[in-house]
Design a protein around this motif. Structure first.
Motif, short mmCIF file in Angstrom:
data_model
loop_
_atom_site.label_atom_id
_atom_site.label_comp_id
_atom_site.label_asym_id
_atom_site.label_seq_id
_atom_site.Cartn_x
_atom_site.Cartn_y
_atom_site.Cartn_z
N LEU A 43 0.82 -1.21 0.00
CA LEU A 43 0.00 0.00 0.00
C LEU A 43 0.86 1.26 0.00
N VAL A 44 1.82 1.32 0.89
CA VAL A 44 2.69 2.51 0.96
C VAL A 44 3.45 2.70 -0.34
N ILE A 82 3.11 10.84 -3.76
CA ILE A 82 2.37 11.29 -2.59
C ILE A 82 3.03 10.71 -1.35
N ASP A 83 3.28 11.55 -0.38
CA ASP A 83 3.90 11.08 0.85
C ASP A 83 2.93 10.20 1.63
N ALA A 84 3.42 9.10 2.14
CA ALA A 84 2.63 8.20 2.99
C ALA A 84 3.42 7.94 4.25
N SER A 109 -2.33 12.35 2.50
CA SER A 109 -3.28 13.44 2.29
C SER A 109 -2.93 14.24 1.04
N LYS A 110 -3.94 14.91 0.50
CA LYS A 110 -3.79 15.79 -0.65
C LYS A 110 -4.61 17.04 -0.39
N GLY A 111 -4.16 18.17 -0.98
CA GLY A 111 -4.97 19.38 -0.92
C GLY A 111 -4.48 20.37 0.12
N THR A 164 -7.98 12.82 2.62
CA THR A 164 -7.05 11.98 3.37
C THR A 164 -7.43 10.52 3.22
N LEU A 165 -6.42 9.69 3.05
CA LEU A 165 -6.58 8.24 3.07
C LEU A 165 -6.05 7.74 4.40
#
Length: 373
Positions: free
Chosen positions: A39-40, A48-50, A61-63, A126-127
């Motif tokens: 997943l990471v 995208i940072d995880a 997260s995004k935005g 956010t995930l």
């Protein structure tokens, strides 16, 4: 085909079915490490940072910054599965089989599609993926995002579920006085007291108004133990109870009401105790989001446009969604807990329909764009 809301999925390089075919073979019933790494890696491959927090949650997260975001939407599901692991298989093009295919790697694949596709500017997406939903939910209990809206991925058959019962469990203990069975009047029989206790349990919810979305709570005796010798008056009896709650009942409120009800029913020479099962995280309590809330209506309409039923109904199992209430939260995803042949989730025959994963991905993408995109 023209006008198909599922067409174009994967245009950003992510295909939910490809991810699902890589995820289901990864056993995550005893250890989620390998699945979390997948997943990471999938998130970070898209720039995208995880991060993985101390509770084992995977967060990305995004935005906009949380303090400035006009709306913060969270996508949540889990990567752990029940035992035993069921190997992956795909027969034809219609179904993916194996442990986690519908609970909950199918929903995760759909959520990832929407997370990658939506580009919030003034809002935030956010995930948050938890590691132990099937066991103790310590991951979900540690999440503190203070978001505005939550979508929890579980197999709902593409229905939108804004409410679910909670689940509490505890042990009722009746204590008496041991004596020789030849002289029963010289003791206090805890097992015999169970008759009156069960009567109180059967009538515990009499007179309570059903919840408008969830109906009535249930209270079910499940296991019982008592007595030490066949010629002795038993001094102790223990009964385990399963409670499926509806709002606004809390675990502690249930405990105190049950003690009072049983105490009023059994003989005064018996002691009455009720202990909730010890957990490192709070019980999964009931939750209910207004069916007319914008989150519910937006996702239901998007599901219908994607070819799903677009129905709004309660979720029939306990879920980590309760940790995010009272903020507006819905449960949604591809797959079924059970079909006409029997159990699907948690069963040897667990599967998810490929078309439903794509429909769920399209619906989530559509709804997220309208809510935060």
């Amino acid at each position: 085909m023209a006008g198909d809301p599922t067409s174009g999925l994967g245009a950003d390089g992510f295909d939910p079915i490809d991810f699902l075919e890589r995820a289901v073979p990864v056993a995550s019933n005893e250890d989620v490490t390998e699945m979390r790494e997948l997943l990471v890696g999938t998130i970070e491959a898209r720039g995208i940072d995880a991060r993985v927090d101390d509770a084992g949650n995977t967060l990305a997260s995004k935005g906009a910054d949380p303090s400035q975001a006009s709306t913060h939407l969270v996508f949540n599901t889990h990567i752990d599965t029940v035992s035993p692991h069921v190997p992956f298989s795909r027969k034809g093009d219609d179904r993916i089989r194996g442990r986690g295919s519908c609970d909950a790697k199918g929903p995760l694949s759909a959520l990832l599609t929407a997370f990658f596709a939506v580009d919030p500017q003034e809002s935030r997406l956010t995930l948050a993926v938890t590691p132990d939903e099937e066991v103790l939910s310590t991951g979900a209990a540690a999440i503190d995002l203070d978001a505005d809206l939550y979508v929890v991925g579980e197999p709902t058959g593409l229905d939108v579920c804004p409410a679910a019962r909670g689940r509490f469990q505890g042990t009722l203990t009746l204590s008496g006085t041991a004596a020789h069975a030849a002289e029963p009047e010289s003791g206090a029989n805890a097992v015999a007291g169970l008759e009156d206790a069960l009567a109180a349990i059967r009538t515990f919810d009499d007179g309570r108004q059903p919840h408008p979305q969830l109906g009535s709570a249930t209270l079910t005796p499940t296991t019982v133990t008592g007595g030490e010798a066949t010629n002795q008056i038993p001094a102790r009896c223990e009964l385990v109870l399963d409670r499926r709650s509806v709002p606004p009942e809390t675990a502690e409120g249930f405990r105190s009401e049950l003690i009072a009800a049983v105490r009023g029913a059994v003989s005064a020479d018996l002691g009455v105790e009720f202990s909730l099962t010890d957990r490192p995280s709070p019980f999964l309590e009931a939750f209910a989001t207004d069916a007319d809330h914008d989150l519910v209506r937006t996702l239901a309409a998007a599901a219908e446009r994607a070819g799903g039923p677009g129905a709004v109904r309660p979720f029939t199992a306990a879920t980590e969604a309760s940790y995010f209430a009272p903020a507006p939260v819905v449960v949604f995803g591809p797959g079924e807990l059970a079909d006409d042949e029997g159990a699907v989730a948690h069963a040897e025959r667990e599967y998810v329909a490929v078309a439903d994963v794509r429909r769920a991905a399209a619906a989530l993408t559509d709804a997220a764009r309208r809510l935060v995109g």
